[in-house]
Write a protein that holds these residues in place. Structure first.
Motif, PDB file in Angstrom:
ATOM      1  N   ILE A 134       0.803  -1.236   0.000  1.00 49.19           N
ATOM      2  CA  ILE A 134       0.000   0.000   0.000  1.00 49.19           C
ATOM      3  C   ILE A 134       0.831   1.279   0.000  1.00 49.19           C
ATOM      4  N   GLY A 135       2.154   1.159  -0.142  1.00 55.02           N
ATOM      5  CA  GLY A 135       2.953   2.344  -0.436  1.00 55.02           C
ATOM      6  C   GLY A 135       3.507   3.080   0.770  1.00 55.02           C
ATOM      7  N   PHE A 136       3.794   4.346   0.539  1.00 53.86           N
ATOM      8  CA  PHE A 136       4.622   5.135   1.463  1.00 53.86           C
ATOM      9  C   PHE A 136       4.018   6.523   1.694  1.00 53.86           C
ATOM     10  N   ASP A 137       4.383   7.105   2.809  1.00 57.65           N
ATOM     11  CA  ASP A 137       4.156   8.540   3.037  1.00 57.65           C
ATOM     12  C   ASP A 137       5.389   9.214   2.415  1.00 57.65           C
ATOM     13  N   ALA A 138       5.271   9.514   1.118  1.00 58.44           N
ATOM     14  CA  ALA A 138       6.458   9.809   0.317  1.00 58.44           C
ATOM     15  C   ALA A 138       7.000  11.219   0.540  1.00 58.44           C
ATOM     16  N   MET A 139       8.257  11.353   0.359  1.00 57.91           N
ATOM     17  CA  MET A 139       9.049  12.590   0.320  1.00 57.91           C
ATOM     18  C   MET A 139       9.079  13.345   1.636  1.00 57.91           C
ATOM     19  N   THR A 140       7.925  13.836   2.095  1.00 55.92           N
ATOM     20  CA  THR A 140       7.934  14.571   3.364  1.00 55.92           C
ATOM     21  C   THR A 140       7.866  13.631   4.567  1.00 55.92           C
ATOM     22  N   GLY A 141       7.270  12.443   4.374  1.00 58.95           N
ATOM     23  CA  GLY A 141       7.042  11.528   5.505  1.00 58.95           C
ATOM     24  C   GLY A 141       8.293  11.247   6.328  1.00 58.95           C
ATOM     25  N   PRO A 142       9.402  10.828   5.667  1.00 61.60           N
ATOM     26  CA  PRO A 142      10.596  10.488   6.451  1.00 61.60           C
ATOM     27  C   PRO A 142      11.135  11.688   7.242  1.00 61.60           C
ATOM     28  N   LEU A 143      10.999  12.891   6.700  1.00 62.19           N
ATOM     29  CA  LEU A 143      11.506  14.088   7.394  1.00 62.19           C
ATOM     30  C   LEU A 143      10.589  14.471   8.549  1.00 62.19           C
ATOM     31  N   LEU A 144       9.281  14.385   8.312  1.00 61.31           N
ATOM     32  CA  LEU A 144       8.348  14.853   9.346  1.00 61.31           C
ATOM     33  C   LEU A 144       8.142  13.830  10.458  1.00 61.31           C
ATOM     34  N   ARG A 145       8.622  12.606  10.250  1.00 67.99           N
ATOM     35  CA  ARG A 145       8.553  11.635  11.351  1.00 67.99           C
ATOM     36  C   ARG A 145       9.662  11.907  12.377  1.00 67.99           C
ATOM     37  N   ILE A 146      10.557  12.832  12.023  1.00 69.41           N
ATOM     38  CA  ILE A 146      11.587  13.299  12.964  1.00 69.41           C
ATOM     39  C   ILE A 146      11.127  14.666  13.467  1.00 69.41           C
ATOM     40  N   ASP A 147      11.292  14.947  14.736  1.00 67.37           N
ATOM     41  CA  ASP A 147      10.904  16.260  15.274  1.00 67.37           C
ATOM     42  C   ASP A 147      12.045  17.250  14.969  1.00 67.37           C
ATOM     43  N   VAL A 148      11.949  17.881  13.798  1.00 66.35           N
ATOM     44  CA  VAL A 148      13.026  18.784  13.349  1.00 66.35           C
ATOM     45  C   VAL A 148      12.656  20.212  13.752  1.00 66.35           C
ATOM     46  N   ARG A 149      13.551  20.847  14.474  1.00 68.76           N
ATOM     47  CA  ARG A 149      13.305  22.221  14.957  1.00 68.76           C
ATOM     48  C   ARG A 149      14.419  23.150  14.497  1.00 68.76           C
ATOM     49  N   GLY A 150      14.041  24.278  13.909  1.00 67.18           N
ATOM     50  CA  GLY A 150      15.018  25.241  13.430  1.00 67.18           C
ATOM     51  C   GLY A 150      15.142  26.430  14.359  1.00 67.18           C
ATOM     52  N   ARG A 151      15.373  27.607  13.752  1.00 68.80           N
ATOM     53  CA  ARG A 151      15.516  28.827  14.562  1.00 68.80           C
ATOM     54  C   ARG A 151      14.303  29.039  15.460  1.00 68.80           C
ATOM     55  N   GLY A 152      14.547  29.446  16.698  1.00 63.21           N
ATOM     56  CA  GLY A 152      13.463  29.767  17.626  1.00 63.21           C
ATOM     57  C   GLY A 152      12.557  28.582  17.913  1.00 63.21           C
ATOM     58  N   GLY A 153      13.071  27.377  17.719  1.00 61.03           N
ATOM     59  CA  GLY A 153      12.265  26.181  17.998  1.00 61.03           C
ATOM     60  C   GLY A 153      11.212  25.898  16.932  1.00 61.03           C
ATOM     61  N   LEU A 154      11.301  26.607  15.792  1.00 60.27           N
ATOM     62  CA  LEU A 154      10.333  26.417  14.703  1.00 60.27           C
ATOM     63  C   LEU A 154      10.283  24.943  14.279  1.00 60.27           C
ATOM     64  N   ALA A 155       9.074  24.368  14.318  1.00 58.16           N
ATOM     65  CA  ALA A 155       8.938  22.947  13.976  1.00 58.16           C
ATOM     66  C   ALA A 155       8.709  22.793  12.474  1.00 58.16           C
ATOM     67  N   LEU A 156       9.478  21.898  11.860  1.00 60.00           N
ATOM     68  CA  LEU A 156       9.288  21.648  10.417  1.00 60.00           C
ATOM     69  C   LEU A 156       7.854  21.186  10.156  1.00 60.00           C
ATOM     70  N   ARG A 157       7.304  20.408  11.075  1.00 54.83           N
ATOM     71  CA  ARG A 157       5.927  19.919  10.912  1.00 54.83           C
ATOM     72  C   ARG A 157       4.950  21.084  10.793  1.00 54.83           C
ATOM     73  N   ASP A 158       5.187  22.158  11.546  1.00 53.49           N
ATOM     74  CA  ASP A 158       4.297  23.331  11.461  1.00 53.49           C
ATOM     75  C   ASP A 158       4.549  24.090  10.158  1.00 53.49           C
ATOM     76  N   LEU A 159       5.850  24.284   9.863  1.00 55.41           N
ATOM     77  CA  LEU A 159       6.190  25.059   8.665  1.00 55.41           C
ATOM     78  C   LEU A 159       5.639  24.403   7.402  1.00 55.41           C
ATOM     79  N   TRP A 160       5.623  23.089   7.391  1.00 52.93           N
ATOM     80  CA  TRP A 160       5.190  22.367   6.192  1.00 52.93           C
ATOM     81  C   TRP A 160       3.740  21.868   6.310  1.00 52.93           C
ATOM     82  N   ALA A 161       2.976  22.445   7.218  1.00 56.35           N
ATOM     83  CA  ALA A 161       1.601  21.965   7.412  1.00 56.35           C
ATOM     84  C   ALA A 161       0.773  22.087   6.131  1.00 56.35           C
ATOM     85  N   GLU A 162       1.107  23.099   5.316  1.00 53.59           N
ATOM     86  CA  GLU A 162       0.366  23.293   4.062  1.00 53.59           C
ATOM     87  C   GLU A 162       1.108  22.686   2.870  1.00 53.59           C
ATOM     88  N   GLY A 163       2.196  21.990   3.127  1.00 56.33           N
ATOM     89  CA  GLY A 163       3.001  21.419   2.039  1.00 56.33           C
ATOM     90  C   GLY A 163       4.438  21.873   2.184  1.00 56.33           C
TER      91      GLY A 163
END
Ligand code: FAD
Ligand code: N01
Length: 542
Positions: A374-403
């Motif tokens: 049944i496939g994969f959560d492709a391209m973004t899935g592997p990155l967003l399964r990690i809690d990646v935080r940038g400047r000021g604690g910005l979460a990649l999951r939030d930044l990419w909520a719309e894509g």
């Protein structure tokens, strides 16, 4: 422990990163969830698994010695051969000593004050590095089966993307298989040969073309050997990073019907992705596309004896080539076997998994084994399964909520010193991935060397450059028919995932030129800064 670079993933991307960066004198550590190298080829051990780009093209080009000593045996290498290749590379370049296996990275956080990434794993260890490179793959986050009642099934369950290393013997068993993507299309003919009965649940039919696989032709080997640098140069300059598509500059609409048919037939006979290059406008013009759709529909009707089964197998709801084209060995012919049944799971959806099998809206089925393809959560899935935080604690999951948003698919504004290999907004899954992986690894390595030489400590994508690139990526996709399909390229296979065409369709060659140009202009569109946070001169590792 303080490192120059931490790399997540030991597939072909992570392996080459480690070799290349270590050779440049950076201290590097790789984390890998699996207990071996190879990524895709480590995990996807289902029967029939093999590449659909020809083996000679789907291999590393960074080492002449490696190329000289390795010989593929088939036109399309099998998963075991690819895994042997990955292990050979790991041995040859002594990679394992810097890879921590069976260790999943759970979080990566940027510490602004220290200008370092802190990476945390499921073993509880933490490592600090100046740079973090996500080599997590595009098709490594599996889609978990979420059918009601899944846990109640009393038989055996397998998923193509997590196949047991010892294999599965289906002899005498009644098998139900869900899905008809590439993984299913490769495994169905092999499972059908063993199983007592195989029932396939197809929600959306795929376009599939014959591989015409076989032992590698000695002439093809000789030609490749004689002219390898030129083949490699052409790959890098091409649209898809491989040469077998052999693009025809003509429109499908500027030739008469008999000529069109002859071109399609000739490409069908060549096999694999040759048909994708049959005409220049197959994925841009609906009328041109319809000619390819009709050609494949005719082929399905020719091969599949039962007209109703042929009709169910014929794609009708999206244009040819806008979901990943499948390359098969005897897929359609398998439906002529008496022990194979196709169920139209669009007309009669799967309602639940039951203790003895599954139930559709029409009836119940009993199985010894259920296979999920049944496939994969492709391209973004592997990155967003990690809690990646940038400047000021910005979460990649939030930044990419719309894509996803990324500059060149390499870096993300707000996430300094974090690189992604074959990330969203790069050609990535639309290409021969090894070519795209090598291009990214080389670009990242050059960038790190550039920074070290100039005593620079921070690189970050500038938001305006990122916006402009994302707009270009979206415009490029909108000029094609790709957005019309409910594909994993669009995130459409994962409920709730934003509907965005994730890879860049502008082509491997033009994209490489753009990346090279950006670097030549002093990393245009990136902000490089801060001599006070320079990279320490590393001591070369032995
Ligand atoms: P991967 O091979 O996916 O490796 C990524 C690694 O990162 C994995 O081992 C994973 O375990 C690890 N990882 C991910 N997250 C974490 C984490 N949080 N912590 C630690 N480790 C992590 N491409 C082609 O060009 N041609 C083909 O013919 C082709 N066939 C394919 C067939 C299958 C069945 C699949 C699934 C994909 C295929 N692909 C093909 C795409 C394939 O993924 C790439 O070709 C290539 O192998 C990707 O290499 P990679 O290193 O980027 O990613
Ligand atoms: O996954 P997929 P895959 N109920 O997403 C169905 C590469 N690859 O692992 O289309 C019922 O393509 C789903 O149906 P639908 C290649 O890039 C390459 O096969 O969503 N059905 C679909 O039929 C490829 O594209 C090779 O309606 C459900 C299938 O499962 C990518 O990996 C080999 C469902 C999933 O197909 C992914 O391929 C293998 C549900 N709830 C993989 N959920 C080569 O040949 C999903 N499906 C080199």
């Amino acid at each position: 422990m303080d490192l120059d670079v931490v790399v997540v993933g030991a597939g072909f991307a992570g392996m080459y990163l480690l070799h290349k960066l270590r050779g440049l004198g950076f201290s590097v550590r790789v984390y890998e969830t699996g207990d071996g190298v190879g990524g895709t080829w480590y995990w996807n051990r289902y029967p029939g698994a093999r590449v659909d780009i020809e083996s000679q093209e789907y291999s590393y080009s960074f080492s002449d010695e490696l190329e000289d000593e390795w010989q593929w045996s088939e036109r399309y290498a099998t998963q075991p051969e690819l895994l042997r290749y990955a292990n050979h590379v790991a041995d040859r370049f002594d990679l394992r000593r810097d890879i921590r296996f069976e260790t999943r990275v759970t979080a990566a956080r940027y510490d602004e004050a220290a200008n370092r990434w802190t990476v945390t794993t499921d073993r509880g260890d933490t490592v600090s590095a100046r740079f973090c490179v996500m080599a997590t793959g595009c098709l490594s986050a599996i889609k978990e089966p979420d059918f009601p009642g899944r846990e109640s099934f009393r038989g055996r369950t397998y998923q193509t993307s997590r196949w047991p290393p010892g294999g599965v013997d289906f002899t005498g068993l009644t098998v139900g298989l869900i899905g008809t993507g590439s993984s299913a299309i490769q495994s169905i003919p092999v499972i059908a040969e063993q199983a007592a009965h195989l029932t396939i649940f197809q929600r959306t039919p795929n376009f599939s073309v014959p591989a015409h696989n076989g032992p590698l032709d000695p002439d093809a080997i000789a030609a490749w050997k004689a002219d390898r640098p030129e083949y490699r140069r052409r790959q890098r300059a091409s649209q898809g990073g491989f040469l077998t598509s052999d693009p025809n500059p003509l429109s499908a609409l500027e030739v008469d019907e008999a000529t069109r048919r002859r071109v399609f037939e000739e490409r069908w006979a060549r096999g694999g992705f040759a048909i994708g290059g049959a005409f220049s406008d197959l994925v841009t013009s609906p009328e041109a596309n319809a000619t390819a759709t009709a050609f494949v529909a005719d082929k399905i009707r020719e091969i599949v004896e039962d007209p109703r089964t042929a009709d169910i197998l014929t794609p009708k709801t999206y244009p040819f080539g806008t979901k990943r084209l499948c390359v098969d060995t005897a897929y359609y012919a398998t439906f002529n076997r008496p022990n194979v049944t196709l169920v139209d799971a669009a007309a009669t959806p799967i309602e639940a998994i039951t203790p003895t099998g599954l139930r559709t809206s029409e009836r119940a089925f009993d199985f010894d084994v259920i296979v999920y393809a049944i496939g994969f959560d492709a391209m973004t899935g592997p990155l967003l399964r990690i809690d990646v935080r940038g400047r000021g604690g910005l979460a990649l999951r939030d930044l990419w909520a719309e894509g996803p948003k990324s500059y060149l698919g390499l870096m993300i504004a707000g996430f300094p010193n974090l690189f992604t290999v074959t990330g969203p907004s790069s050609p990535s899954v639309l290409s021969n991935m090894i070519v795209s992986i090598e291009q990214h690894v080389d670009w990242i390595s050059d960038c790190l060397s550039h920074m070290r030489d100039r005593r620079l400590g921070v690189i970050e994508a500038a938001a305006p450059a990122q916006e402009a690139w994302v707009a270009h990526v979206n415009e490029s996709a909108a000029a094609t028919l790709f957005p019309q399909a409910n594909s994993w390229y669009m995130g459409a296979n994962i409920p709730g995932k934003p509907r965005v065409f994730m890879p860049y369709i502008g082509g491997v060659g033009p994209y490489r030129e753009k990346c090279d140009d950006v670097a030549a202009k002093g990393y245009e569109g990136f902000v490089l800064s801060d001599a006070s946070r320079q990279i320490e001169r590393p001591t070369p590792s032995q």
